[in-house]
Design a protein around this motif. Structure first.
Motif, PDB file in Angstrom:
ATOM      1  N   CYS A  48       0.841  -1.194   0.000  1.00 37.41           N
ATOM      2  CA  CYS A  48       0.000   0.000   0.000  1.00 37.41           C
ATOM      3  C   CYS A  48       0.879   1.248   0.000  1.00 37.41           C
ATOM      4  O   CYS A  48       1.827   1.348   0.772  1.00 37.41           O
ATOM      5  N   ASN A  50       0.227   4.066   1.085  1.00 37.12           N
ATOM      6  CA  ASN A  50       0.050   4.892   2.277  1.00 37.12           C
ATOM      7  C   ASN A  50       0.605   4.227   3.535  1.00 37.12           C
ATOM      8  O   ASN A  50       1.518   4.747   4.169  1.00 37.12           O
ATOM      9  N   CYS A  51       0.075   3.057   3.886  1.00 35.08           N
ATOM     10  CA  CYS A  51       0.509   2.409   5.134  1.00 35.08           C
ATOM     11  C   CYS A  51       1.741   1.528   4.930  1.00 35.08           C
ATOM     12  O   CYS A  51       2.365   1.094   5.900  1.00 35.08           O
ATOM     13  N   HIS A  52       2.077   1.228   3.663  1.00 34.34           N
ATOM     14  CA  HIS A  52       3.258   0.447   3.286  1.00 34.34           C
ATOM     15  C   HIS A  52       3.199  -0.996   3.795  1.00 34.34           C
ATOM     16  O   HIS A  52       4.228  -1.670   3.866  1.00 34.34           O
ATOM     17  N   LEU A  53       1.988  -1.445   4.131  1.00 35.71           N
ATOM     18  CA  LEU A  53       1.833  -2.831   4.551  1.00 35.71           C
ATOM     19  C   LEU A  53       1.596  -3.723   3.333  1.00 35.71           C
ATOM     20  O   LEU A  53       1.162  -3.268   2.272  1.00 35.71           O
ATOM     21  N   ASN A  65      -8.612  -0.221   3.494  1.00 35.56           N
ATOM     22  CA  ASN A  65      -8.734   0.634   4.678  1.00 35.56           C
ATOM     23  C   ASN A  65      -8.258   2.050   4.394  1.00 35.56           C
ATOM     24  O   ASN A  65      -8.933   3.030   4.716  1.00 35.56           O
ATOM     25  N   CYS A  66      -7.084   2.159   3.809  1.00 35.86           N
ATOM     26  CA  CYS A  66      -6.538   3.486   3.521  1.00 35.86           C
ATOM     27  C   CYS A  66      -7.386   4.235   2.513  1.00 35.86           C
ATOM     28  O   CYS A  66      -7.611   5.448   2.653  1.00 35.86           O
TER      29      CYS A  66
END
Length: 263
Positions: A48, A50-53, A65-66
């Motif tokens: 992702c 944004n969250c880099h997960l 989610n993001c």
């Protein structure tokens, strides 16, 4: 050579021929240098933006989610007329929304597969046109916020398109248009709130893409269904890589995929 990183839209440089660059974390590739060479693209995993997960990408390079939480994926991004920062009204994060929405925006005409109207921040000219694969474009209106640009676009798209036919654009099945004439023809339909921002005197911008061969029947590469692909790169237009066998790969629509690129 083998490179690996998370895909983000290619950076561009507006020279006599557009230069394309791909940021692969530890490497910064000039994609133009790969023209006429065999390239292998392989899917590795997700990340992702944004969250880099390591989570499956939902839209625009973000996990689900993001996408539904962060301000830079809100509805006003795709629909500028929904902007509310000029009213001091928050959608998801007012500080972020003010930083983006309350700056000069351009309403423009671009010709990629046909003449279309669009909106972008002033600082994104001509990057936005390059990303769309437009070979010619012109500004119509420069307004002080995103909302005014959005309502202008909504009004004008009753008389001109607002979508690009990606297949037609990649086939280079296009005609030159007199965008100055189009601009004058559409002037009467600009909403009253934005009429004062009409740009009276400017000229068309022309863009030259690095393409050795255009496909007759472009077919899109889906890296999830086809995890590894090898082909000879023969062109770059918009955010697409064009291969000799008429396979095309949209880098931007695959943002958030971690890939390896082998040359």
């Amino acid at each position: 050579m083998k490179y690996q990183g998370v895909l983000k839209k290619m950076k561009t440089e507006n020279l006599e021929e557009i230069q394309y660059y791909l940021d692969m974390k530890s490497d910064f590739l000039n994609i133009n240098q790969l023209l006429n060479r065999e390239v292998t693209i392989s899917f590795v995993t997700y990340e992702c933006l944004n969250c880099h997960l390591e989570k499956k990408i939902y839209r625009q390079g973000f996990c689900k989610n993001c996408f539904f939480e962060i301000p830079n994926a809100a509805d006003w991004i795709m629909r500028p007329e929904l902007s509310t920062a000029h009213l001091d009204v928050e959608d998801r994060d007012l500080a972020y929304e003010k930083s983006v929405q309350l700056q000069p925006h351009i309403v423009y005409l671009a010709n990629s597969s046909n003449v279309k109207v669009g909106v972008t921040r002033k600082g994104q000219i001509p990057t936005r046109w390059i990303d769309q694969g437009a070979h010619e474009a012109i500004e119509i209106v420069e307004v002080p916020n995103r909302y005014l640009a959005g309502i202008t676009e909504v009004a004008l798209k009753n008389y001109v398109g607002d979508k690009t036919n990606w297949r037609k654009m990649l086939k280079n099945d296009i005609e030159d248009e007199n965008l100055l004439e189009w601009r004058e023809k559409l002037k009467q339909y600009i909403p009253d709130e934005a009429k004062q921002y009409f740009i009276e005197n400017n000229t068309e911008t022309h863009i030259n893409f690095p393409v050795l061969k255009y496909p007759d029947k472009p077919k899109s590469l889906n890296l999830i269904k086809t995890p590894s692909y090898t082909g000879k790169l023969v062109g770059i237009k918009g955010q697409y890589l064009i291969f000799e066998d008429e396979t095309v790969f949209n880098v931007r629509s695959n943002e958030g995929l971690v890939v390896s690129i082998e040359v």
